[in-house]
Write a protein that holds these residues in place. Structure first.
Motif, PDB file in Angstrom:
ATOM      1  N   TRP A 114     -41.616 -56.839  24.746  1.00 52.43           N
ATOM      2  CA  TRP A 114     -41.626 -58.227  25.203  1.00 52.43           C
ATOM      3  C   TRP A 114     -41.413 -59.237  24.067  1.00 52.43           C
ATOM      4  CZ3 TRP A 114     -44.421 -62.926  25.454  1.00 52.43           C
ATOM      5  CH2 TRP A 114     -44.064 -63.744  26.551  1.00 52.43           C
ATOM      6  N   PRO A 115     -42.119 -59.124  22.920  1.00 56.00           N
ATOM      7  CA  PRO A 115     -41.839 -60.065  21.817  1.00 56.00           C
ATOM      8  C   PRO A 115     -40.406 -59.974  21.314  1.00 56.00           C
ATOM      9  CG  PRO A 115     -43.908 -58.903  21.452  1.00 56.00           C
ATOM     10  CD  PRO A 115     -43.226 -58.221  22.584  1.00 56.00           C
TER      11      PRO A 115
ATOM     12  N   GLY B 209     -45.063 -49.321  23.856  1.00 58.47           N
ATOM     13  CA  GLY B 209     -43.726 -49.780  24.246  1.00 58.47           C
ATOM     14  C   GLY B 209     -43.754 -51.157  24.873  1.00 58.47           C
ATOM     15  N   LEU B 210     -44.701 -51.381  25.763  1.00 59.39           N
ATOM     16  CA  LEU B 210     -44.813 -52.682  26.428  1.00 59.39           C
ATOM     17  C   LEU B 210     -45.182 -53.770  25.430  1.00 59.39           C
ATOM     18  CD1 LEU B 210     -44.765 -54.298  29.047  1.00 59.39           C
ATOM     19  CD2 LEU B 210     -47.138 -53.627  29.448  1.00 59.39           C
TER      20      LEU B 210
ATOM     21  N   SER C 255     -34.750 -53.132  33.700  1.00 57.44           N
ATOM     22  CA  SER C 255     -35.756 -53.013  32.640  1.00 57.44           C
ATOM     23  C   SER C 255     -36.487 -51.681  32.662  1.00 57.44           C
ATOM     24  CB  SER C 255     -36.779 -54.152  32.763  1.00 57.44           C
ATOM     25  OG  SER C 255     -36.174 -55.402  32.541  1.00 57.44           O
ATOM     26  N   VAL C 256     -36.496 -51.013  33.806  1.00 56.83           N
ATOM     27  CA  VAL C 256     -37.179 -49.719  33.903  1.00 56.83           C
ATOM     28  C   VAL C 256     -36.560 -48.702  32.945  1.00 56.83           C
ATOM     29  CG1 VAL C 256     -37.652 -47.765  35.451  1.00 56.83           C
ATOM     30  CG2 VAL C 256     -37.939 -50.091  36.270  1.00 56.83           C
ATOM     31  N   TYR C 257     -35.276 -48.839  32.694  1.00 59.27           N
ATOM     32  CA  TYR C 257     -34.582 -47.911  31.790  1.00 59.27           C
ATOM     33  C   TYR C 257     -35.279 -47.838  30.438  1.00 59.27           C
ATOM     34  CZ  TYR C 257     -30.989 -46.160  28.592  1.00 59.27           C
ATOM     35  OH  TYR C 257     -30.317 -45.462  27.622  1.00 59.27           O
ATOM     36  N   ALA C 258     -35.790 -48.973  29.968  1.00 60.93           N
ATOM     37  CA  ALA C 258     -36.423 -49.019  28.649  1.00 60.93           C
ATOM     38  C   ALA C 258     -37.735 -48.241  28.601  1.00 60.93           C
ATOM     39  CB  ALA C 258     -36.672 -50.473  28.240  1.00 60.93           C
ATOM     40  N   PHE C 259     -38.297 -47.898  29.757  1.00 58.88           N
ATOM     41  CA  PHE C 259     -39.585 -47.202  29.794  1.00 58.88           C
ATOM     42  C   PHE C 259     -39.445 -45.736  30.190  1.00 58.88           C
ATOM     43  CE2 PHE C 259     -40.589 -51.687  30.334  1.00 58.88           C
ATOM     44  CZ  PHE C 259     -41.672 -51.855  29.490  1.00 58.88           C
TER      45      PHE C 259
ATOM     46  N   ALA D  35     -41.825 -54.221  35.035  1.00 60.11           N
ATOM     47  CA  ALA D  35     -41.347 -52.834  34.946  1.00 60.11           C
ATOM     48  C   ALA D  35     -42.322 -51.978  34.155  1.00 60.11           C
ATOM     49  CB  ALA D  35     -39.959 -52.797  34.297  1.00 60.11           C
ATOM     50  N   GLY D  36     -42.882 -52.548  33.080  1.00 64.11           N
ATOM     51  CA  GLY D  36     -43.837 -51.810  32.254  1.00 64.11           C
ATOM     52  C   GLY D  36     -45.120 -51.495  33.002  1.00 64.11           C
TER      53      GLY D  36
END
Length: 521
Positions: free
Chosen positions: A272-273, A267-268, A232-236, A65-66
């Motif tokens: 992820w971590p 953001g990416l 997951s796109v929502y987070a970006f 997504a990122g």
């Protein structure tokens, strides 16, 4: 480029400077990071991702997504460099479209952007309200949160963000830098805490990185993973933030692309971590999915730390960082409404296009946003399922508004419609624009699909209903109130990549002049 040169460039595009250029590149990167809030957005949607495609699906959907959002944002960054105006997608669409369709296309895309920001802001405020109530539930298990409790907290958060944007308008750059530092410290501390506290009792690596159990009810595991990616796109969301505040920094044609691209890369690199740490800390998946509070993140924190106090502190810090997202949403949305209202695109545009002389912000536009968002929150008094559809609708509207100008660039030819610019995609431009458009079309389809099967009244996907209803509302506004009256930005013609402003007193456009960005001898 000095401030006077920036002002002259803005005037050449049809506008005079009304907002102070108070943001530095770092403070605007901090604001953009706070708004996209990728790691927090990931935390808010982990439960959905786990339900759809288990731990591995939740983790591996993030870089995909990122990466796709980064491609879309690269196209946005190029357009922001070519046309550094706060109207952003609305303005770009007008300048790139042919004369027959430019007014209609820019009007629709301007509204897509506004609606997307409203829905995204509402979703952030709703999640913060849920976080705060979940902390209360953790300490008082007998507490039963009513819908109106959540709405009152929700409204309080909306207007607290308005107060900070208003009375703290001159310290917004400082606040965003502070929030950036707090977010980085919170993220680091939370990730380390989850790993350390779970070192003797944690999920196996095979589950964290390899389990993709399909929990959607769809027969295809691939489709379940696609749903996790769309989640997951929502987070970006919100990478176009810098484009809407470009009139408040110096040398926007050069600096705005940096802000857009840096925010998504940061953001990416943080999301992820954090997601890996959360998956690592889970010892009871079903308890996470069925948590009585309705917030899977607090159950993950509690399973890791075994402490109500530690979980509450971590979640309170998380909520504060997410509140920074709400403040940044208010800042960006008010600028978007103000910029588009300068050209009369909204009903009562004369009100929303005013900049308050005391606070030096579009206060009326900010108040309009807060009012609409507060009223929209009333929906979950009747249906939480319908209210949750705003997440998917926010993605559809914001991503589509970013892809539409790129589609026009592809259709009409990059060399014909794009002026000289500080940031150019060069030979990669056509491929990036094409991938961006295809990606958004793909997302628009996926978000209309039911997320669970069999489909019931309770789990029905209302995104299509919300999106269609709002789109019909915008089309109705245009055809019944703006058709033949709205002419778009005050632009007469393009000359050697420079948009010339309308002379004083003139408010019309000569539509016989087509937009052609090739240099004229």
């Amino acid at each position: 480029m000095n401030s006077k040169s920036d002002d002259y460039d803005l005037e050449s595009r049809g506008y005079s400077r009304e907002m102070p250029r108070q943001f530095s590149v770092f403070s605007l990167v901090a604001l953009s990071f706070s708004l996209t809030c990728t790691w927090s957005g990931t935390g808010s949607s982990l439960g959905v991702a786990i339900q759809e495609a288990s731990a591995a699906g939740a983790i591996w959907s993030i870089p995909i997504a990122g990466a796709m959002t980064a491609i879309l944002s690269a196209g946005v960054a190029e357009l922001a460099s070519a046309f550094p105006v706060a109207g952003a997608q609305y303005y770009w669409t007008f300048c790139l479209s042919s004369k027959e369709y430019r007014s209609f296309a820019s009007y629709i895309n301007g509204w897509l952007s506004i609606l997307g920001w409203w829905l995204a802001s509402a979703s952030a405020c709703n999640f913060i309200a849920s976080l705060l109530l979940s902390i209360a539930f953790l300490w008082y298990p007998d507490y039963e949160a009513k819908s109106w409790h959540q709405w009152l907290v929700y409204v309080g958060i909306v207007w607290l963000a308005v107060a900070l944007n208003t009375f703290g308008s001159q310290i917004l750059p400082l606040f965003n830098r502070f929030n950036f530092i707090v977010a980085c410290c919170t993220l680091t501390a939370t990730t380390i805490t989850l790993f350390v506290c779970s070192r003797n009792d944690h999920a196996p690596a095979t589950w964290v990185f390899g389990d993709t159990t399909n929990g959607t009810g769809w027969p295809s595991d691939g489709l379940a993973f696609v749903l996790a990616i769309s989640n997951s796109v929502y987070a970006f969301l919100g990478t176009d933030c810098g484009a809407h505040l470009c009139e408040e920094i110096r040398d926007p044609a050069k600096n705005t692309p940096k802000i857009i691209l840096l925010s998504i890369l940061i953001g990416l690199g943080t999301a992820w971590p954090f997601a890996c740490a959360c998956m690592y800390a889970i010892t009871d998946v079903q308890a996470v999915l069925d948590t009585p509070s309705g917030i899977p993140l607090i159950e993950i924190y509690y399973q890791s730390t075994k402490s109500k106090g530690a979980s509450s502190v971590l979640l309170a810090l998380f909520a504060f960082c997410f509140f920074g997202c709400t403040v940044a949403n208010g800042t960006t949305c008010s600028r978007t409404i103000w910029a588009i209202s300068r050209d009369g695109a909204l009903p009562f545009s004369g009100i929303w296009s005013k900049v308050n002389p005391r606070f030096k912000i579009p206060l009326n536009a900010l108040g309009l946003s807060a009012t609409v968002i507060s009223l929209y929150g009333l929906i979950f008094l009747g249906s939480t399922t319908a209210f949750s559809a705003m997440v998917g609708a926010a993605v559809i509207f914001l991503q589509t508004s970013c892809a539409l100008p790129q589609a026009i660039v592809l259709w009409r030819g990059r060399d014909k419609v794009l002026p000289e610019r500080a940031f150019s995609l060069g030979k990669l431009g056509p491929a990036i624009n094409f991938i961006s458009v295809m990606w958004v079309l793909f997302l628009d389809i996926v978000f209309f699909l039911p997320t669970e099967r069999p489909v019931t009244k309770e789990n029905m996907n209302y995104v299509s209903v919300v999106s269609a209803g709002l789109t019909l509302f915008v089309l109705g506004l245009y055809f019944f109130s703006k058709r033949g009256q709205f002419n778009g930005p005050r632009v007469l013609e393009a000359h050697a990549g420079m948009i010339e402003a309308v002379p004083a007193g003139e408010q019309t456009i000569d539509h016989s002049v087509d937009t052609n960005w090739e240099s004229k001898k």
